[in-house]
Design a protein around this motif. Sequence first.
Motif, short mmCIF file in Angstrom:
data_model
loop_
_atom_site.label_atom_id
_atom_site.label_comp_id
_atom_site.label_asym_id
_atom_site.label_seq_id
_atom_site.Cartn_x
_atom_site.Cartn_y
_atom_site.Cartn_z
N THR A 1 0.99 -1.41 -0.02
CA THR A 1 -0.12 0.35 0.29
C THR A 1 1.17 1.22 -0.15
N ARG B 1 2.78 1.71 -3.01
CA ARG B 1 1.01 2.69 -4.26
C ARG B 1 0.96 3.87 -4.22
N ASN B 2 0.62 4.43 -2.64
CA ASN B 2 1.07 5.14 -2.72
C ASN B 2 1.89 6.68 -2.60
N THR B 3 2.77 6.31 -2.04
CA THR B 3 3.83 7.03 -2.75
C THR B 3 4.20 7.37 -3.68
N TYR C 1 1.12 10.08 -5.32
CA TYR C 1 1.59 10.87 -4.63
C TYR C 1 3.68 11.90 -5.08
N PHE D 1 -5.45 12.89 0.15
CA PHE D 1 -4.41 12.88 0.01
C PHE D 1 -3.81 13.55 -0.42
N ALA E 1 2.40 13.11 6.64
CA ALA E 1 1.90 11.72 7.15
C ALA E 1 1.67 11.79 8.73
N ASN F 1 -4.60 3.80 5.23
CA ASN F 1 -4.59 2.84 3.93
C ASN F 1 -4.19 4.49 2.85
N LEU F 2 -3.74 5.76 3.61
CA LEU F 2 -2.98 6.95 2.86
C LEU F 2 -1.89 6.73 3.02
N GLN F 3 -1.16 5.52 3.95
CA GLN F 3 0.26 6.24 4.43
C GLN F 3 0.82 6.79 2.91
N PRO F 4 2.16 6.74 3.25
CA PRO F 4 2.26 6.67 1.89
C PRO F 4 4.29 5.41 3.04
#
Lengths: 300, 297, 532
Positions: B74, B77-79, B82, B142, B216, B224-227
Motif C-alpha cells: 500500500t 502504491r500511495n507514494t 503522491y 491525499f 503524513a 490506507n493513505l500512509q506513504p
Amino acid sequence: MHRFSTLRRDYQLWIMILPALIVIFIFNYIPMYGIQLAFRDYDFSKGLTGGEWQGLYYFRQFIDSYLFTDLMRNTFLISFTTIIVGFPAPIILALVINQIRRKRMKQVMQTTVYLPHFISIIVMVGMLHVLLSPETGVVGLIMKSVGLGDINLLASTSTFIPVYVLSDIWQHCGWNSIIYLAALSTIDPQLYDAAKMDGASRWQTIRYVDFPALVPTIVILFILSMGSILSTGFEKIFLMQNSLNLPVSEVIATYVYKIGIISNQFSYASAIGLFNTLINFVFLFAMNAISRRVSDNSLF
Amino acid sequence: MGMKAARGRELLFQVVLFAVCSLIFLVIAYPLYFIIIASVSDSTLVSTGKVYLFPKGFSLFGYKEIFQDERIWTGYRNTLFYTVFGTLVNLLFTLPAAYVLSRREFRARRFIMLAFVVTMFFNGGLIPTYLLMKDLHLTNTFWVFILPFSVNVFFLIIARTFFETSLPRELYEAAAIDGCSHFRFFFQVAIPLSRALVAVIGLYYLVGHWNDFFTALIYIRDNNLQPLQIILRDILLSNQVFSSGAGTGGDAGGYAQRYADQIKYGVIIVSTLPILVLYPFIQKYFDKGVMIGSIKG
Amino acid sequence: MVWLLTVLVFTTVMAGCSNSGNQGSGETEGSDGAGKTVKLTGLITKHPLTKPLAEMEWLQQVEEAAGVDIEWQEITADWDQKKGTMLASGDIPDIFIGPNVVTDADLAQFQGLFLDLSELLEQAPNVQAMFEAKPETKTIATQPDGKIYGLPKYQRYWPSTGTRQFINHEWLANLGLEMPTTWDELYEVLVAFKNEDANGNGNPGDEIPMDWPGGIGGYFNPAVLLGSMGITLTDGSGQGYFVEDGVVKNYLTDERYKTMVSFLHKLYKAGLVNKEVFTHDYTKFQSTARGEGDVAKVGFTWGWVASDRFGEQLAPQYTSMSPLKVTDDYTGALSWSYDYNSLNYGVNHLVVSARSKNKEAVMRFINELYKPEVGMQVLFGSLGTNIKDNGDGTYAVLPPADPKMDPGTWKWTSTMADNGAFYISDNLELTLGKDMQEVLGQSEALAEALQIDVEQDVLPSMFMKYSTADNNTMSLNTTNVMNLAETKFAKWVTEGGVEAEWDAYVKESERAGLAKNIEIMQKYYDAYKAGN
C-alpha cells in the motif's frame, strides 16, 4: 494610466504566476498569525491568539538562559563550517564530473555520488559509529595503519565538527552537484570550440568557460545558504551527541528538544524559533545587498 | 607551444582526473557497498566491525521482515501516486512562476520575490498550519501531499536563476517581434530550451515527495493513505526499540536483536531502489549543450 | 491552465468535504440503547512489535461485552511530535491508551480537553476496586485539584530494580579468583581479566573487563556503585535526584559521587573500562557483550537479564552479583537502585476526551478493561493462546507458540503488554513465564540491599504532581545541570581531574539551577509525605 497599461501588457505573466501566488498566500501567509505566540502565553481554552501578552519575556528567557552563549557559539561554528567547507564541494565535484569524457564512466560516477543522499539520518549515524570505531571500524583501522594512532573520532571536542561536516559533504555533495551539472549542460558548445581554437588547455577551459557559467547559480545558492546560518539540522547532531563531545555539540535545536519544548512550551519554542529566523534573515539580507552591489545577481 | 607539450599536458590532466575520480568513487561507493552487505549479515558481527568486505552470517531475515509487512505494498502504491501527481502539480505551479520572475520587464518582480523569500524564513508554526488544513478539509486526504506546499521557494529561485541565465534576452525580443505571446514563448521556447532545468527541478521535487514522511505523520490518520516512508520508518524504529527496550520496564526481547541492523540497512535499499532506477532517464537531459546547440545551429 | 487550476482547487474542496465525515470524535451513533453497539474512536501508542489491535481476541471480547466498537488509530513512533498538533487542534479521539500517553503537563496545559473521571467512577466499579485495593494507584491518578483525568496501570510482578549486576564466573574460575566484594577487590579482578587472557582464547588483548551504556545515571549505569556508600537511587536516578532520611538530594554534587568518579577514573586509566564507553551506541554496547560464538568478551557489566544482555549462548557464563562495599571496613548499609514504582505502576495509561459524545459507553469499556481476568490478558495475551486457564481459578503464562521466539518478544507481539491500561490484582494466581522467572531469579542477589526504608529513602517521583510553572522551571534547570554533569563526568572518568575541579563544579551546578530544583522537589516531597 501607465500602471494599467503595464498590467495589460503583462496580463499573461500575471496569469502564469497566479497559482504560485495563491498557494503561497493560503498556505504560508494565512497561518502566520501564529507568530504572535512568541509574544503571548499559550492558553488552550482561549485559542492560539487569546493568551496573555508577554512581550519579549520569552526572548529574554532564552537570552538569559544558562547555556545561551554556548549554544550560540556551537550553532554558529557548526553551520559556518558547514557552509564554508561544504558549499564549494558540489561545485568542484560538478566541474570534475563534467570533465569525464567517457559516457559510461560519467554515468556510473554521477549515479554513485548522488546515492548517499537517500540514506536516512538514523542509518547515517549508525554507519558513522560502525565505520569510525577506533577498535573495529574501517576508518579507524586505516588511521591506525597510517600511524595516526587510535583516536576516537566520535569522542573528542576537536573532531566533532570535522566529522559532522565531512560526513555531511559525503552525503549531500553529489546530490547538490546536480544543479551545477544542469547549469553546465546549457553552455553553448560554440564556446568550447572557440576555446579549443585559441589553444586553451582543459584547465583553462574550466576556468574561463565552465566556471563563469556557474557563477549566477553559485551566487544565489550562497546567499540562500547564508540565510540558514543558525539552522543546523536537529536529528543528526542529536544522534551524534555523547557526553564527551557535548561541549561543542549542544546546539539550539537539540537544546530546544531537551527542555521538553515540543510537547509543552509552545510560546518559548516560538520565541526561540523567531529569534533564529530573525538572525538568519538579517544574514540573508546583508548577503543579498552585498551581492547586488558587487555582482549583478541578487535574490530580490 | 608545441603540439607535443599540449598533448603531454592533456595526458597529465587525464591522469590526474582519473585519479581524482577513482578516489571520489571509492570514498563514496564503499559505504554504499557496506550498506548492501550489512543488510544481509549478522548484525552483531556488523556492529563489532567483523564485516567489511564480504557479508558474514548471511541471512535474508531483514528483507523477510520488511516485506512481511503487508502495508509496504500500500505504501509503495500511495507514494508512487503522491510522487507522480505531486511532482506534476509542482512543476505546473513553479515553472511558469519562475519564468515570470525571470522577466526583467515584470514590474512586481522584486516585491513578489521578497514576499516569497520571506516564507522561507517566517512561518506561523505547526499548529496554525494544522488548523488551516483542517478548515480546508485537507487533513486525512491525499490532497495534503499535493497542494499545500506545491511551490517550493528554493526551487523556484533556482529555476528563475536558470531562466535568467540560459535564455538570452534577444531570444524573447526576437520572438516578440514575430508576435509571440508569453504563453507561447514559455511553452515553445523556454521549456524546450530548459529541459535540463525541468529534469533537475522535477527530480528534486520528486525525491522530496518520495522521502517525505512528516506530512503524513502530522496530517494523515488513515492507514490506507500512509506513504512508504512512514511504514518504513515504523519498521525501522521498531527495531531501534530493541536497542533500548530492555530497560524500559519490560524485556523487549533479544530475539530479533540479532538482525535488527539488517532491517535498518535493508530499509534503505528498499526505499532507494526505485529512485535509482529512475535516474538514468533523467541524466540524459544533462548531456552537454544538446538543446541550445541544436536550436541555434 | 488557469482553467485546470480552478478545477484542481475545486475538486480539492469537494474531495475534502466528502471525506471529512469520518474524522474526529463526534460522529458516534448517539444513544447507548441496550443491545446496540456504540461506535467510538481510540488511539493507542503501542510497541512497534505489537500486532494490529483487531487481531487481539481479548480486546474483541472486551469491546463486545461493553457494547462498543472502537476504531483504533495505532501509533508506534513519533507520538510526541504528533501529539502537540493533535491536542492543540482539539481534534482528538474518545480514548487514549498508552504509557503516559498524555502527560500531567499536557493535562494542565490543555484544560477542558480531557474528561474528569472522578465523578464517573461509579460507572466503573472495577477501577474503584483497584483504587481500594491499591490506594497508591488512586494517588497516582489524582491531580492536585482532586480531579482524575488519567487512569494508571498496576502490573505487580516486576522486580524491585531494573538493573542487575553481572560478572563472568567462568573467567573468575579460569583465573582462580574469588568473587569480589569490595571496590578494591573488583579492581584486582578486572586487572586480572585484562592481563591474563581470561576467556582463554589465546589472545590476552580482546577482553573488555568492564562496560556500561555510557553517560551517568539511568539503568545499567555505574551510578549503582553509589549504593556501596548507602545511596538509594530511585528509578535509575537519571538526573541524580534521590532521597536520604526524608531529605531530597542530588548525588551529582555529593562527596560520595566524587569518590565514585575517582574510582571510575582509576579503572579507566588502567584500561579496564571499554574505551568506547562514552561513544558507542546501544546496539554496539549490546553486541559487544554477546562475544563471538562461545567466547565471551566482557567481564563485568550491568543489564536487565543475562539472556538479553549476553545472548542465550553466553548467558550461563554470567552470575548476578550482590552490591560491592566501598572499602573493606565500610560498615554502613549497602543499597541499590529502587525502581519498583516505575516498573510496576504507570501514570496516565488511559485518558478520555471531554468531547466524547458517549461517555457511558466509554465508561463501560473502561470497566471491562480493568476487570482482573482481563488485566492479565492485556499484559500477557489472550486466554487460550497466551495464558492457560488451569480450571481451578489459577492460570499460567504459556511459552511462545513459535519455539524460536523468546517469551518477551512473544508477549510484546501478542498484546498491548506493558503499554496497556490494566490492573493485576494481588490475589491473582498466575504462574509466570520463563523470562519473568529469570529476571526474578537474577534479582535475588540484590534482595538484601533493597531491604530499604521505602518511607524515608525513596523518591516517590510518580506520586508527586508538580504545577505547570514548577514543572517548566525544573525541566529548564535539569537540562542545564545535566549538560554540565554529563560533560564533566565523561571528562573526569577519561582524563581525571575531579579532585581539582570539584569545588568549582559544585558552584557551577548551583548556578545552573540545581539548588532551586532541590528546593522545589523538597517542597512537593514534604507535601506528599504530609498527605500520606
